[in-house]
Design a protein around this motif. Structure first.
Motif, PDB file in Angstrom:
ATOM      1  N   ARG A  21       0.907  -1.222   0.071  1.00 23.08           N
ATOM      2  CA  ARG A  21       0.099  -0.164  -0.193  1.00 23.08           C
ATOM      3  C   ARG A  21       0.856   1.301  -0.228  1.00 23.08           C
ATOM      4  O   ARG A  21       0.765   2.178  -0.751  1.00 23.08           O
ATOM      5  CB  ARG A  21      -0.961   0.022   1.147  1.00 23.08           C
ATOM      6  CG  ARG A  21      -2.041   1.165   0.970  1.00 23.08           C
ATOM      7  CD  ARG A  21      -2.934   1.027   2.153  1.00 23.08           C
ATOM      8  NE  ARG A  21      -3.842   2.216   2.457  1.00 23.08           N
ATOM      9  CZ  ARG A  21      -3.491   3.084   3.386  1.00 23.08           C
ATOM     10  NH1 ARG A  21      -2.783   2.685   4.397  1.00 23.08           N
ATOM     11  NH2 ARG A  21      -4.012   4.173   3.433  1.00 23.08           N
ATOM     12  N   MET A  22       1.918   1.379   0.605  1.00 20.77           N
ATOM     13  CA  MET A  22       2.888   2.224   0.890  1.00 20.77           C
ATOM     14  C   MET A  22       3.603   2.560  -0.466  1.00 20.77           C
ATOM     15  O   MET A  22       3.793   3.756  -0.907  1.00 20.77           O
ATOM     16  CB  MET A  22       3.541   2.406   2.127  1.00 20.77           C
ATOM     17  CG  MET A  22       3.196   2.374   3.399  1.00 20.77           C
ATOM     18  SD  MET A  22       1.936   3.916   3.418  1.00 20.77           S
ATOM     19  CE  MET A  22       3.027   5.047   3.375  1.00 20.77           C
ATOM     20  N   ALA A  23       3.903   1.531  -1.121  1.00 24.37           N
ATOM     21  CA  ALA A  23       4.469   1.516  -2.354  1.00 24.37           C
ATOM     22  C   ALA A  23       3.739   2.321  -3.544  1.00 24.37           C
ATOM     23  O   ALA A  23       4.104   2.905  -4.085  1.00 24.37           O
ATOM     24  CB  ALA A  23       5.016   0.100  -2.859  1.00 24.37           C
ATOM     25  N   ALA A  24       2.495   1.827  -3.452  1.00 20.77           N
ATOM     26  CA  ALA A  24       1.554   2.374  -4.213  1.00 20.77           C
ATOM     27  C   ALA A  24       1.387   4.009  -4.077  1.00 20.77           C
ATOM     28  O   ALA A  24       1.265   4.841  -4.979  1.00 20.77           O
ATOM     29  CB  ALA A  24       0.035   1.885  -4.082  1.00 20.77           C
ATOM     30  N   VAL A  25       1.434   4.195  -2.778  1.00 24.03           N
ATOM     31  CA  VAL A  25       1.314   5.687  -2.363  1.00 24.03           C
ATOM     32  C   VAL A  25       2.497   6.508  -2.917  1.00 24.03           C
ATOM     33  O   VAL A  25       2.317   7.454  -3.506  1.00 24.03           O
ATOM     34  CB  VAL A  25       1.090   5.863  -0.724  1.00 24.03           C
ATOM     35  CG1 VAL A  25       1.433   7.357  -0.481  1.00 24.03           C
ATOM     36  CG2 VAL A  25      -0.215   5.459  -0.191  1.00 24.03           C
ATOM     37  N   TYR A  26       3.575   6.093  -2.636  1.00 28.61           N
ATOM     38  CA  TYR A  26       4.740   6.699  -3.165  1.00 28.61           C
ATOM     39  C   TYR A  26       5.109   6.503  -4.701  1.00 28.61           C
ATOM     40  O   TYR A  26       5.570   7.553  -5.047  1.00 28.61           O
ATOM     41  CB  TYR A  26       5.943   6.193  -2.369  1.00 28.61           C
ATOM     42  CG  TYR A  26       6.128   6.878  -1.198  1.00 28.61           C
ATOM     43  CD1 TYR A  26       6.559   8.265  -1.032  1.00 28.61           C
ATOM     44  CD2 TYR A  26       5.682   6.108   0.086  1.00 28.61           C
ATOM     45  CE1 TYR A  26       6.659   8.657   0.276  1.00 28.61           C
ATOM     46  CE2 TYR A  26       5.689   6.737   1.375  1.00 28.61           C
ATOM     47  CZ  TYR A  26       6.149   8.045   1.464  1.00 28.61           C
ATOM     48  OH  TYR A  26       6.076   8.516   2.724  1.00 28.61           O
TER      49      TYR A  26
END
Length: 87
Positions: A21-26
């Motif tokens: 999820r954080m990879a998608a945010v970044y």
């Protein structure tokens, strides 16, 4: 007091969240920075064509600030891409 960055704060706590999820945010932030960078660079080209890059031009300050914006977006794109790739 230094300004706070929500982007940096999220990175500080990145291990507390789902890595995908954080990879998608970044990745999304990197895409946004890339789009803004493109727009800023186009405007910078126009300013150069109009002579704004001449220190005696009355709008040289506008040119200088936009150059700062270009570099800021370039760094944001690179850093957020890097962080997404590490997650």
């Amino acid at each position: 007091m230094a300004p706070r960055s929500e982007v940096a704060l999220k990175a500080y706590a990145v291990n507390s969240a789902d890595p995908q999820r954080m990879a998608a945010v970044y990745r999304s932030l990197a895409e946004q920075a890339a789009a803004t960078l493109t727009a800023f660079e186009e405007e910078l080209d126009w300013m150069r064509a109009e002579g704004y890059d001449d220190t005696t031009h009355p709008k040289f300050g506008n040119y200088a600030v936009l150059r700062f914006g270009v570099e800021s977006q370039r760094v944001m794109r690179e850093w957020t891409s890097w962080l997404a790739s590490r997650l």
